[in-house]
Design a protein around this motif. Structure first.
Motif, PDB file in Angstrom:
ATOM      1  N   TYR A  20      43.135  -8.346  14.588  1.00 59.94           N
ATOM      2  CA  TYR A  20      44.037  -9.477  14.446  1.00 59.94           C
ATOM      3  C   TYR A  20      43.601 -10.607  15.391  1.00 59.94           C
ATOM      4  O   TYR A  20      42.770 -10.396  16.274  1.00 59.94           O
ATOM      5  CB  TYR A  20      45.464  -9.047  14.800  1.00 59.94           C
ATOM      6  N   PRO A  21      44.186 -11.804  15.198  1.00 56.11           N
ATOM      7  CA  PRO A  21      43.964 -12.861  16.194  1.00 56.11           C
ATOM      8  C   PRO A  21      44.372 -12.358  17.574  1.00 56.11           C
ATOM      9  O   PRO A  21      45.226 -11.464  17.695  1.00 56.11           O
ATOM     10  CB  PRO A  21      44.885 -13.990  15.711  1.00 56.11           C
ATOM     11  N   GLU A  46      50.230 -16.424  11.637  1.00 54.59           N
ATOM     12  CA  GLU A  46      49.407 -17.238  10.741  1.00 54.59           C
ATOM     13  C   GLU A  46      50.197 -18.418  10.191  1.00 54.59           C
ATOM     14  O   GLU A  46      49.671 -19.528  10.073  1.00 54.59           O
ATOM     15  CB  GLU A  46      48.880 -16.374   9.587  1.00 54.59           C
ATOM     16  N   ARG A  79      50.651 -21.041  12.904  1.00 58.90           N
ATOM     17  CA  ARG A  79      49.406 -21.759  13.140  1.00 58.90           C
ATOM     18  C   ARG A  79      49.138 -22.761  12.019  1.00 58.90           C
ATOM     19  O   ARG A  79      48.694 -23.890  12.270  1.00 58.90           O
ATOM     20  CB  ARG A  79      48.243 -20.765  13.253  1.00 58.90           C
ATOM     21  N   GLU A  80      49.422 -22.367  10.782  1.00 57.81           N
ATOM     22  CA  GLU A  80      49.213 -23.273   9.648  1.00 57.81           C
ATOM     23  C   GLU A  80      50.188 -24.446   9.701  1.00 57.81           C
ATOM     24  O   GLU A  80      49.823 -25.591   9.411  1.00 57.81           O
ATOM     25  CB  GLU A  80      49.387 -22.501   8.333  1.00 57.81           C
TER      26      GLU A  80
END
Length: 208
Positions: A6-7, A41, A44-45
């Motif tokens: 994962y990040p 996610e 972040r988007e």
């Protein structure tokens, strides 16, 4: 089967939560981690889209150009910071060698001893003022800015970029704290302090 990576932010939480897998059960634990990965996610988007909106981008084609130019600017900024550091330590052979070792450690993926150069500077004479002759951007500085760059040993191009970044953030926030300035420009904290104080004193920015 390979374990999913994962990040970093999610991976840190995943590593910390693995011990609780027995309590939740493997299926519920995986759902828990995946939900947080999805949330990360999405956040972040959203942040990326908000940045596009803030700078006036309205199409994905323009966004691609913006991202490419942003990466290019960041690479140029890192080069200017590196040049500034080289000019700062080039007058002292020991400090220069330690700086080169630090860069080699960074390139090798190791954790360099950040304080090595600073500690070596104790007891040695101060480096002479930076010679601005022929450096790009010198003609855009007034006499006080030239004096600052000479004393702080900061190349004019880097100073102008930091000045613009701090002024823009000050206008956006209605003021700027030293901590915010240090978060914006990733250089030696003492240099940041001198730049911040100078810009406050000359009226380019104001305190929050």
């Amino acid at each position: 089967m390979l374990e999913r990576r994962y990040p970093k932010e999610v991976q840190d939480m995943y590593d910390a939560m693995r011990r609780f897998a027995r309590v939740l059960g493997p299926t519920e634990h995986d759902k828990f981690i995946e939900s947080h990965a999805l949330e990360f996610e999405l956040r972040r988007e959203i942040a990326r889209l908000q940045e596009y909106r803030r700078v006036g981008i309205q199409t994905f084609c323009s966004a691609k150009v913006y991202d490419r130019l942003k990466r290019s600017r960041e690479e140029e900024r890192k080069k200017r910071i590196m040049l500034s550091e080289v000019l700062q330590y080039i007058q002292d052979s020991n400090a220069c060698q330690q700086w080169l070792h630090k860069q080699a450690a960074i390139d090798a993926g190791l954790n360099p001893v950040v304080a090595a150069i600073s500690s070596s500077a104790v007891g040695r004479r101060s480096a002479p003022p930076l010679n601005l002759t022929g450096l790009p951007g010198t003609d855009k500085l007034n006499e006080k800015e030239k004096e600052l760059c000479q004393v702080v040993r900061l190349v004019p191009g880097a100073y102008l970029e930091y000045k613009a970044a701090l002024a823009n953030e000050c206008r956006r926030q209605g003021g700027l704290r030293l901590a915010q300035a240090r978060a914006l420009i990733k250089i030696d904290v003492n240099k940041t302090r001198k730049i911040y104080d100078f810009l406050i004193r000359e009226g380019y920015i104001n305190k929050a």
